[in-house]
Design a protein around this motif. Structure first.
Motif: not given
Length: 744
Positions: A566-577
């Motif tokens: 799972v890739f995202s530009y945002f660290r907070d999005v990855l934390a949510t995932v």
């Protein structure tokens, strides 16, 4: 016997007959022209393809020992003389002429003929199994010529097959009718023709009128003309053809398999169904006139299975196109007179379904969702089409017994959602399924691993079959299970049917904002914060439509034992995932994680048995790390720099990857995501393709990507114009530009 065309009135005579014959001759000429144009395009492909296939076959034959010739002839052929002459492989024999073989001591005319026949038999068997692979990263002159030749047919689209089928049928019908109608064009000829000839001419004219009018109603003259124009266009440039191949490689490979006669083993493509079931399904002629896409062989079989068996589950592994098979089944029924169809799916894929139906067919689609769902449902009842609704909405609609119509087919996507018969969604689906003749359940979860779930689902479809399904069938293995439940279940695996496909399949997953998502998004737009707009879809995790779809994709991958990145530009999005997924999650990889530790995480992820998920910030994981253990890539949002996406995907889609890589990009409709996709798509694709393949682009994305600040400013301004700003809110587009650099 008089033809049905006579029902249109008396047969024309004289000038009217001549005009009718002229119209028919023009139609016949257009039909023949489109067939000739298609034949030329196909010949251009074969001119490149056949030598490639011959080379592949030769390579395979070169590895087959000479002794195999005896096996083919059941020991009747003696090869001692050939071995003494220095022949060691079937390939050497196959490449030798009859005359040369006869020069070998001890080989007579009969032996030479039998030897070449045996080698030819093996060569034909090998040719059925070889497949041309097009290497996107290392193009050469031959594969470039092949891609250019294929491009002409792919660009012309599915209309080519429809036009060719219609043209063949018309040519076969019009030729004899025009000959028989000949005397009717002249009063003198009619006078001197015998009574039987005059009768045949009048009948032929009636049939000609029916054929010509029918072709006009189906807009066949326009179809023939457009397809001929498409097929006669100048060849694409090499760069344009390669870019198009990269964007829709599956269509190229589908056409390639069709023209080469190669493809998956038939038993595998048909899900290892018993012969009697497969024969019955195969006998159904699928009507593709309402489709806008060419089907692969196994997909056409799946659509026929759904139509012929009436109440079934298609459980193909993810990535094999279950949606298009369902649409093909609906299109077939619509072409045969069906008017109303119902699709029930999770809310997270409702937009995908509406887009896919519109893109893949000529069927009218009506979303039945949101505040106006009752009005949309009434509209569907009155005018027909494909109604697409969700599990949670279905129970609020009038039951099928109260509805004005009964759909010709009910499609239930992610059918494992209704495995528990006690839930409200299951009861609502069951009520419709009970009254509808044809029901199609779709699920990517392998039912042989969940026999109890299968029994629950099949009870809604084929109650008489459920008692016969026991856990012992699943324990006996997947093929044994599939044979036991063959009347109601079809499953194919990627390894069985995608042998000739490139190892990369892109899917855009369009979602609709939840109320909470939309509120967060409007606030971000009003404040002019571009980066906040990009991650607003994850601001309320409990109600996030993107997060729900991500969980579904990961769940399906888990059911198939696949690893996911799972890739995202945002660290907070990855934390949510990470919080949403819980177990089996590695990472996240981010810029703050030392390089050595990043590699340790990737190694641990790769070494994990079965399913696992790796979270990675796209900037940290996009370069330098090999993630080929993963065969599913999920992009949480589109990227401002397209090269970031390409580089990230390349971490999984690279040398050593043995499975098809599925790339799912999560997109929110009517949002910054859609604006980004639209704007970036308008870039010069050829320049982007050249730049992306250069060493400079691999290390310096800024050299070829659009300006962050420019793109951010344009999108913020567009969205602020589109969405009304709440009273008292402030913000400006310029703020979005400064916001664009922070990947927090």
């Amino acid at each position: 016997m008089r033809q049905t065309g006579d029902a249109d009135g008396p047969a024309p005579t004289g000038r009217a007959a001549r005009e009718l014959c002229t119209r028919a001759e023009r139609l016949l000429a257009a039909a023949r022209a489109v067939l000739e144009d298609r034949a030329r395009a196909v010949d251009a492909v074969r001119a490149v393809l056949d030598p490639l296939l011959d080379s592949l076959v030769g390579g395979e034959l070169g590895a087959i020992p000479l002794a195999r010739l005896k096996d083919v002839t059941e020991g009747r052929l003696r090869v001692n003389a050939l071995e003494q002459a220095g022949f060691t492989t079937v390939g050497e024999v196959h490449a030798t002429s009859r005359y040369a073989l006869r020069q070998v001591p001890g080989v007579g005319a009969a032996t030479a003929d039998r030897t070449l026949a045996a080698a030819g038999q093996i060569a034909r068997a090998v040719r059925d199994t070889v497949a041309v692979r097009i290497d996107l990263e290392h193009p050469d002159d031959t594969t470039t010529a092949l891609v250019i030749a294929l491009h002409r047919l792919v660009e012309a689209g599915a209309d080519v097959r429809r036009a060719a089928d219609a043209a063949s049928a018309l040519a076969e019908r019009l030729d004899p009718l025009l000959e028989a109608a000949g005397p009717a064009g002249s009063r003198v000829r009619m006078v001197f023709a015998g009574s039987r000839a005059r009768g045949r001419a009048r009948e032929a004219l009636g049939s000609l009128r029916t054929a010509v009018n029918g072709a006009a109603e189906q807009e066949l003259p326009m179809l023939f003309g457009q397809v001929s124009v498409d097929l006669l266009r100048a060849p694409a440039s090499p760069a344009a053809a390669w870019v198009d191949f990269e964007l829709r490689s599956a269509e190229y490979y589908s056409l390639l398999a069709e023209l080469s006669g190669s493809g998956p083993d038939r038993d595998a493509a048909e899900g290892f169904l018993p012969a009697e079931t497969a024969d019955r399904v195969r006998a159904l002629l699928l009507d593709e006139t309402r489709l806008r896409v060419s089907l692969r062989g196994y997909q056409a079989f799946g659509a026929r299975f759904a139509v012929a068996q009436k109440r079934v589950i298609i459980g193909d592994e993810m990535g094999l196109g279950k949606t298009v098979q369902a649409i093909a089944a609906l299109a077939h029924l619509a072409a045969r007179g069906g008017t109303h169809f119902l699709v029930v799916c999770p809310a997270s894929v409702l937009i995908n379904w509406t887009r896919e139906v519109r893109a893949r067919s000529t069927l009218t689609v009506r979303p039945v969702h949101g505040a106006e769902r009752q009005e949309a449902f009434a509209e569907w009842c009155a005018h027909g089409g494909v109604a697409v609704t969700t599990f949670d909405v279905l129970h609020t609609l009038p039951e099928v017994a109260e509805a004005a119509v009964v759909p010709g087919m009910l499609v239930v996507d992610e059918a494992h959602f209704v495995k528990n018969p006690a839930t409200r969604r299951s009861r609502a689906v069951a009520a419709w399924a009970e009254r509808v003749e044809r029901v199609l359940f779709l699920t990517g979860t392998p039912m042989e691993n969940r026999v109890s779930e299968f029994r629950s689902l099949v009870r809604q479809l084929r109650p008489e079959l459920a008692p016969a399904v026991s856990s012992t069938h699943g324990a006996a293995g997947s093929r044994a299970f599939r044979r036991a439940v063959a009347p109601a279940y079809l499953r194919r695996n990627q390894a069985d049917v995608l042998a000739e496909l490139p190892a990369l399949v892109h899917v855009d997953e369009w979602e609709e904002f939840s109320a909470e998502d939309l509120a967060a998004y409007r606030e971000a737009v009003a404040s002019g914060r571009f980066m906040r707009m990009r991650r607003a879809a994850y601001a309320a995790p409990a109600a996030s439509a993107k997060l729900e779809r991500l969980r579904e994709l990961v769940g399906e991958a888990r059911g198939n034992g696949l690893k996911v990145v799972v890739f995202s530009y945002f660290r907070d999005v990855l934390a949510t995932v990470g919080e949403a997924l819980g177990e089996d999650v590695f990472g996240p990889l981010s810029g703050s994680v030392p390089a050595a530790r990043r590699q340790e995480l990737v190694d641990a992820f790769s070494a994990a048995r079965g399913h696992a998920v790796l979270l990675s910030q796209i900037q940290a994981g996009g370069l330098g790390l090999n993630m080929q253990a993963a065969s599913v890539v999920i992009l949480c949002e589109p990227q401002v720099k397209p090269t970031l996406e390409h580089q990230a995907v390349a971490r999984a889609h690279r040398m050593g990857q043995v499975r098809t890589v599925q790339v799912h990009r999560l997109l929110a409709a009517d949002s910054v995501d859609q604006r980004m996709v639209d704007l970036l798509a308008r870039k010069d694709r050829l320049f982007d393709a050249y730049a992306r393949r250069s060493d400079l682009a691999e290390t310096t994305p800024d050299a070829v990507d659009v300006s962050d600040a420019e793109l951010a400013r344009r999108i913020v301004e567009e969205e602020q114009r589109r969405l009304p700003r709440p009273a008292g809110a402030s913000g400006r587009a310029a703020a979005g530009a400064g916001d664009a650099a922070a990947p927090s």
